[in-house]
Structure formats: structure tokens, C-alpha cells
Design a protein around this motif. Sequence first.
Motif, PDB file in Angstrom:
ATOM      1  N   LEU A 127       0.695  -1.009   0.515  1.00 50.35           N
ATOM      2  CA  LEU A 127      -0.026  -0.124   0.183  1.00 50.35           C
ATOM      3  C   LEU A 127       1.195   0.648   0.183  1.00 50.35           C
ATOM      4  CD1 LEU A 127      -3.446  -0.741   2.577  1.00 50.35           C
ATOM      5  CD2 LEU A 127      -3.370  -0.015   0.291  1.00 50.35           C
ATOM      6  N   ARG A 128       1.995   1.123   1.047  1.00 52.07           N
ATOM      7  CA  ARG A 128       3.196   2.305   1.214  1.00 52.07           C
ATOM      8  C   ARG A 128       3.751   2.567   0.326  1.00 52.07           C
ATOM      9  NH1 ARG A 128       4.991   0.244   5.767  1.00 52.07           N
ATOM     10  NH2 ARG A 128       4.083   0.588   6.901  1.00 52.07           N
ATOM     11  N   GLU A 146      -1.636   5.257  11.330  1.00 57.73           N
ATOM     12  CA  GLU A 146      -0.253   5.290  12.635  1.00 57.73           C
ATOM     13  C   GLU A 146      -0.494   3.685  12.177  1.00 57.73           C
ATOM     14  OE1 GLU A 146       0.619   3.313  17.112  1.00 57.73           O
ATOM     15  OE2 GLU A 146      -1.718   3.753  16.191  1.00 57.73           O
ATOM     16  N   GLN A 147      -0.777   2.740  11.216  1.00 57.21           N
ATOM     17  CA  GLN A 147      -0.968   1.631  10.841  1.00 57.21           C
ATOM     18  C   GLN A 147       0.925   2.288   9.046  1.00 57.21           C
ATOM     19  OE1 GLN A 147      -3.704  -0.601   7.938  1.00 57.21           O
ATOM     20  NE2 GLN A 147      -2.655  -2.442   8.682  1.00 57.21           N
ATOM     21  N   LEU A 148       0.182   2.797   8.930  1.00 54.46           N
ATOM     22  CA  LEU A 148       0.373   3.078   7.561  1.00 54.46           C
ATOM     23  C   LEU A 148       2.048   3.728   7.396  1.00 54.46           C
ATOM     24  CD1 LEU A 148      -1.913   3.811   5.051  1.00 54.46           C
ATOM     25  CD2 LEU A 148      -0.169   2.086   4.807  1.00 54.46           C
ATOM     26  N   THR A 149       2.487   4.872   8.680  1.00 54.43           N
ATOM     27  CA  THR A 149       3.011   5.814   9.113  1.00 54.43           C
ATOM     28  C   THR A 149       3.782   6.011  10.066  1.00 54.43           C
ATOM     29  OG1 THR A 149       2.004   7.492   9.802  1.00 54.43           O
ATOM     30  CG2 THR A 149       2.220   7.344   7.556  1.00 54.43           C
ATOM     31  N   SER A 150       3.254   5.231  10.823  1.00 51.32           N
ATOM     32  CA  SER A 150       4.189   4.815  12.621  1.00 51.32           C
ATOM     33  C   SER A 150       3.386   6.101  13.473  1.00 51.32           C
ATOM     34  CB  SER A 150       4.930   4.498  12.835  1.00 51.32           C
ATOM     35  OG  SER A 150       5.607   3.508  12.639  1.00 51.32           O
ATOM     36  N   GLU A 168       3.954  12.073   2.281  1.00 53.92           N
ATOM     37  CA  GLU A 168       5.092  11.770   1.798  1.00 53.92           C
ATOM     38  C   GLU A 168       4.878  10.939   1.026  1.00 53.92           C
ATOM     39  OE1 GLU A 168       7.593  12.150   5.829  1.00 53.92           O
ATOM     40  OE2 GLU A 168       7.810  13.939   5.940  1.00 53.92           O
ATOM     41  N   LEU A 169       4.028   9.781   1.305  1.00 57.13           N
ATOM     42  CA  LEU A 169       4.294   8.152   0.735  1.00 57.13           C
ATOM     43  C   LEU A 169       3.839   8.945  -0.672  1.00 57.13           C
ATOM     44  CD1 LEU A 169       2.564   6.333   3.248  1.00 57.13           C
ATOM     45  CD2 LEU A 169       5.007   6.567   2.734  1.00 57.13           C
ATOM     46  N   GLY A 170       3.118  10.481  -1.671  1.00 58.33           N
ATOM     47  CA  GLY A 170       3.413   9.679  -2.892  1.00 58.33           C
ATOM     48  C   GLY A 170       1.800  10.307  -3.375  1.00 58.33           C
ATOM     49  N   PRO A 171       0.413  10.546  -2.642  1.00 54.03           N
ATOM     50  CA  PRO A 171      -0.762  10.899  -2.546  1.00 54.03           C
ATOM     51  C   PRO A 171      -0.842  12.372  -3.466  1.00 54.03           C
ATOM     52  CG  PRO A 171      -1.121  10.572  -0.820  1.00 54.03           C
ATOM     53  CD  PRO A 171       0.652  10.206  -0.920  1.00 54.03           C
ATOM     54  N   ALA A 172      -1.368  13.334  -3.877  1.00 55.67           N
ATOM     55  CA  ALA A 172      -1.651  14.561  -4.244  1.00 55.67           C
ATOM     56  C   ALA A 172      -2.473  14.801  -2.968  1.00 55.67           C
ATOM     57  CB  ALA A 172      -2.530  14.919  -5.760  1.00 55.67           C
TER      58      ALA A 172
END
Length: 266
Positions: A127-128, A146-150, A168-172
Motif C-alpha cells: 500500500l505504502r 498509524e499503520q501506514l506511517t507510525s 510523503e508517501l506520494g498521493p496528491a
Amino acid sequence: MTVVTPPRVLTVAGSDSGGGAGIQADLKTMLANGVHGMSVIAAVTAQNSLGVQGYWELPPEAVRAQLDSVLGDIGAQAVKTGMLASPALVELVAEVLGAYDAPLVVDPVGVSKHGDTLLVPEAVDSLRTRLLPVATVVTPNLWEVEQLTSVKVEDEDGLRRAADAILELGPAWALIKGGHLPGEPVDLLTDGGAEYRFRAERHDNRHTHGTGCTLASAIASHLARGEEMPVAVAKAKEYVTGAIARGFPLGGGIGPVDHAWEWRTG
């Protein structure tokens, strides 16, 4: 009489046999918000008001065939993703939708309303690294953030920090749902520059199954109708708030939001 084809929206998600969330909630939401809904089923759940008793993901070739069938013939003005279950499905969906020219709303479903896991742990990294970078907007709740980024959010001041971590993971765009915070519910939408906060009344109603699916599908519907992101989110929030207020009991557990609330209230 002139017949006009409505905008088309595709959902790629899991089927909820109880009808409150997943594909079923997505299609009801799309109809209520004025678009033609289409579906790619990625997984099948045995699910009711008490929880998820089991789920079975579809083979990647079945998911790809559905995507090719719908997008190759009918097309879509927006796409929404929900439960994708496994790394293989996340990567396949990211590959196909990353190359498709339409807004992509990603609801990063990890657990059900009842706390049942709907995404294997090794799929979180997919996902990330694969799906979020091709998303137009990602709509995580605080647990999913929290699951995706802590990043753990404990109050409204933490919403922007969470949004920046998602971006920071890329979505607009990132829409951080703060409904589980104490006090007045508030969601934060940002593209890293502009910032929008959406507040709503907190309704004393436990029957809220399907809220995440419903919000993401409503956003996709309004994007397909040509709205800019802040307006699409505002209209989707108004719709889902009304649906939550009128959520109804079903079975012995948590009932669904009412996707047809505007029709029932005239």
C-alpha cells in the motif's frame, strides 16, 4: 425525452454479505450521489452485524479481467479502492489504475468496524510503496494513519502531522479522518499547501457500519461529476453525516449507515 448517461465510478473492493460496507455500500452511495456505479470484486467476505466470519480473496487474474472488462469498454470518470487483502492484489490494482487517467480515491482498509483484519500485514508495505503514490486522495482513519506511517494522533493538533506523513508517501491529497478523537469531529484535507477542516455534529448512534467506504465513494462520485477536491469532500461529508445520523439497527450487532437517507426524508 433526452437520455443522458451519468458519470461512471468504479469501486475495487471486497463484498460485504451483510450489505453495510464494501462493494454494496459503495454502489448504494454512488447511486445516491448521482453516478453510475460499477464494481471489481477483489475479495468476498462472510460478514454480518456481529463481525467478519471469514474472507477469500479472488485470484489476481480474476481481478485483472474485471478491471480490463469495465475500463476497456465502459470507462470511469473516477475510481475508488477499498479492501484489497493481499500484496498481489494491491500491486495489480496499483499497476492498472496508476496507468488509468481518472481520479483515484484510496480508502486504505485494514480492519473492519468490528476490529477484524481485512489486510494481511505484508500488504501494508505494498500500500505504502505501490498504491498510495498513484492516488489522487487517500482517506485513512487514525488507526490506518498509524499503520501506514507510525504517526499516532491524539488531538486535533496532530492531524496536520499525520497528513504530512501520508503525503510523503506520494498521493496528491490526504484526508485524515478525526472522528475517533474526543470532542467535535473534525477531518483535515490538505495537498501540502492549502488546508481545509470539516466539522460535523457528533451523533449518538452506534450504527455506523460502512462509514469509511461511504465517504470515499461519495468523494469519488463528486470528483466524477467534475467537482474540485475540497468541494467533493465537503459534499461527501454532508452526505455521510446524514447517513450516520440515520443509521439503523440490523441483526444483533452494529447496523449500517442509511445510504438512502435523503430519499427517506424527502
